[in-house]
Design an enzyme around this catalytic site. Structure first.
Site, PDB file in Angstrom:
ATOM      1  N   ASP A 120       2.725  -6.854   2.833  1.00 60.23           N
ATOM      2  CA  ASP A 120       2.159  -5.696   3.546  1.00 60.23           C
ATOM      3  C   ASP A 120       2.421  -5.796   5.041  1.00 60.23           C
ATOM      4  O   ASP A 120       2.174  -6.845   5.650  1.00 60.23           O
ATOM      5  CB  ASP A 120       0.636  -5.674   3.359  1.00 60.23           C
ATOM      6  CG  ASP A 120       0.202  -4.800   2.202  1.00 60.23           C
ATOM      7  OD1 ASP A 120       0.965  -3.894   1.804  1.00 60.23           O
ATOM      8  OD2 ASP A 120      -0.909  -5.024   1.685  1.00 60.23           O
ATOM      9  N   GLU A 176      -3.055   4.145  -5.317  1.00 61.37           N
ATOM     10  CA  GLU A 176      -4.375   3.525  -5.404  1.00 61.37           C
ATOM     11  C   GLU A 176      -5.469   4.578  -5.559  1.00 61.37           C
ATOM     12  O   GLU A 176      -5.556   5.536  -4.782  1.00 61.37           O
ATOM     13  CB  GLU A 176      -4.624   2.677  -4.141  1.00 61.37           C
ATOM     14  CG  GLU A 176      -5.970   1.970  -4.162  1.00 61.37           C
ATOM     15  CD  GLU A 176      -6.104   0.845  -3.132  1.00 61.37           C
ATOM     16  OE1 GLU A 176      -5.098   0.508  -2.468  1.00 61.37           O
ATOM     17  OE2 GLU A 176      -7.207   0.304  -3.007  1.00 61.37           O
TER      18      GLU A 176
HETATM   19  O1  KIV Z   1      -3.552  -5.355   0.105  1.00 61.85           O
HETATM   20  C1  KIV Z   1      -3.553  -5.234  -1.137  1.00 61.85           C
HETATM   21  O2  KIV Z   1      -3.990  -6.117  -1.880  1.00 61.85           O
HETATM   22  C2  KIV Z   1      -3.014  -4.010  -1.699  1.00 61.85           C
HETATM   23  C3  KIV Z   1      -3.220  -3.771  -3.173  1.00 61.85           C
HETATM   24  C4  KIV Z   1      -4.620  -3.389  -3.428  1.00 61.85           C
HETATM   25  C5  KIV Z   1      -2.263  -2.804  -3.707  1.00 61.85           C
HETATM   26  O3  KIV Z   1      -2.446  -3.233  -1.016  1.00 61.85           O
END
Ligand code: KIV
Length: 270
Positions: A90, A189
């Site tokens: 991310d 989500e």
């Molecule tokens: O940060 C995370 O764990 C996520 C998932 C919930 C998809 O983005």
């Protein structure tokens, strides 16, 4: 044998082929070497170094505080434990929304300093310049639509998104934009299952759901599905273990053995 079993290393192309062959994709989060190694050995397809590390590793009540340096630390640790799964990281809040140059430099840092294979960004049309620039540099991008936790202060709550027609229409349009730009998959989500299924039917790239019904694949936060986090119990969460109790029992036994002098015994010393 399914393509998932034959493959020694999962790539973005393998995931797209899995969707084409109607094979479901299993994805979990991980944030450290030891857990990543265990789950990679199970044959999981994708490991997400999620900014949920901000919640489950650091104890914050949102994903906003985690920094790029902290995400890089977690991601590099995960990559050292993984041989087979595709590792996606991310981009944390504040590292890609303001301009596409910043987005690219954040994504390049992740790729160079962690050895991961792709990045994930939250949002659709409003961040398309950032996504385009990252893709142009040859970095694979996973999208994330629906409930996007980095926007929690805009939403005000973690309830199901896109129940209303206008938000559902924007979500469908965003999914097409992400596909056309070249994203290799999208996390959806907490949206109604019927909407997620419609999106999964309309786009060729895999739709990975979390609280979005039975689409091309699923993702859960590792600590939630293992029962380490007990306070978080949304309807979509299936718990596969009760590690909170298992860890508690083990530590209570250890304390008791230390206090009684039972540990270490003669075989456990030099
Ligand atoms: O940060 C995370 O764990 C996520 C998932 C919930 C998809 O983005």
């Amino acid at each position: 044998m399914s393509i998932h079993q034959e493959i020694k290393k999962i790539t973005t192309h393998v995931l797209q082929e899995m969707k084409r062959q109607k094979q479901k994709i299993a994805m979990l989060t991980a944030y450290d070497y030891s857990m990543a190694k265990i789950i990679d050995n199970t044959g999981i397809d994708v490991i997400l170094v999620g900014d949920s590390a901000s919640n489950v590793m650091a104890g914050f009540d949102s994903t906003l505080p985690i920094t790029l340096d902290q995400m890089i630390y977690h991601a590099a640790s995960v990559v050292r434990g993984v041989n087979r799964a595709l590792v996606v990281v991310d981009l944390p809040f504040g590292t890609y929304q303001s301009n596409s140059k910043l987005a690219l430099s954040s994504a390049i840092r992740i790729m160079k300093e962690t050895g991961a294979s792709a990045v994930k960004l939250e949002g659709g049309d409003e961040i398309k310049d950032s996504i385009k620039r990252i893709l142009t540099a040859g970095i694979p991008v996973m999208g994330h639509l629906g409930l996007t936790p980095q926007s929690i202060h805009k939403f005000g709550t973690y309830v199901v998104r896109a129940r209303e027609e206008e938000e559902a229409a924007k979500l469908i349009s965003d999914a097409h934009i992400l596909e056309e730009m070249g994203c290799f998959a999208i996390v959806l989500e907490k949206v109604p299952a019927s909407l997620a299924t419609q999106v999964a039917n309309e786009v060729k790239i895999p739709i990975i759901g979390i609280g979005a019904g039975n689409v091309d694949g699923q993702v859960l936060v590792l600590h939630d599905m293992l029962g380490i986090t007990q306070e978080f119990s949304p309807r979509f969460l299936r718990r596969y273990a009760d590690l909170d109790n298992i860890i508690n029992d083990a530590v209570v036994s250890y304390i008791s053995d230390v206090k009684s002098g039972d540990f270490p015994d003669e075989k456990e010393q030099y």
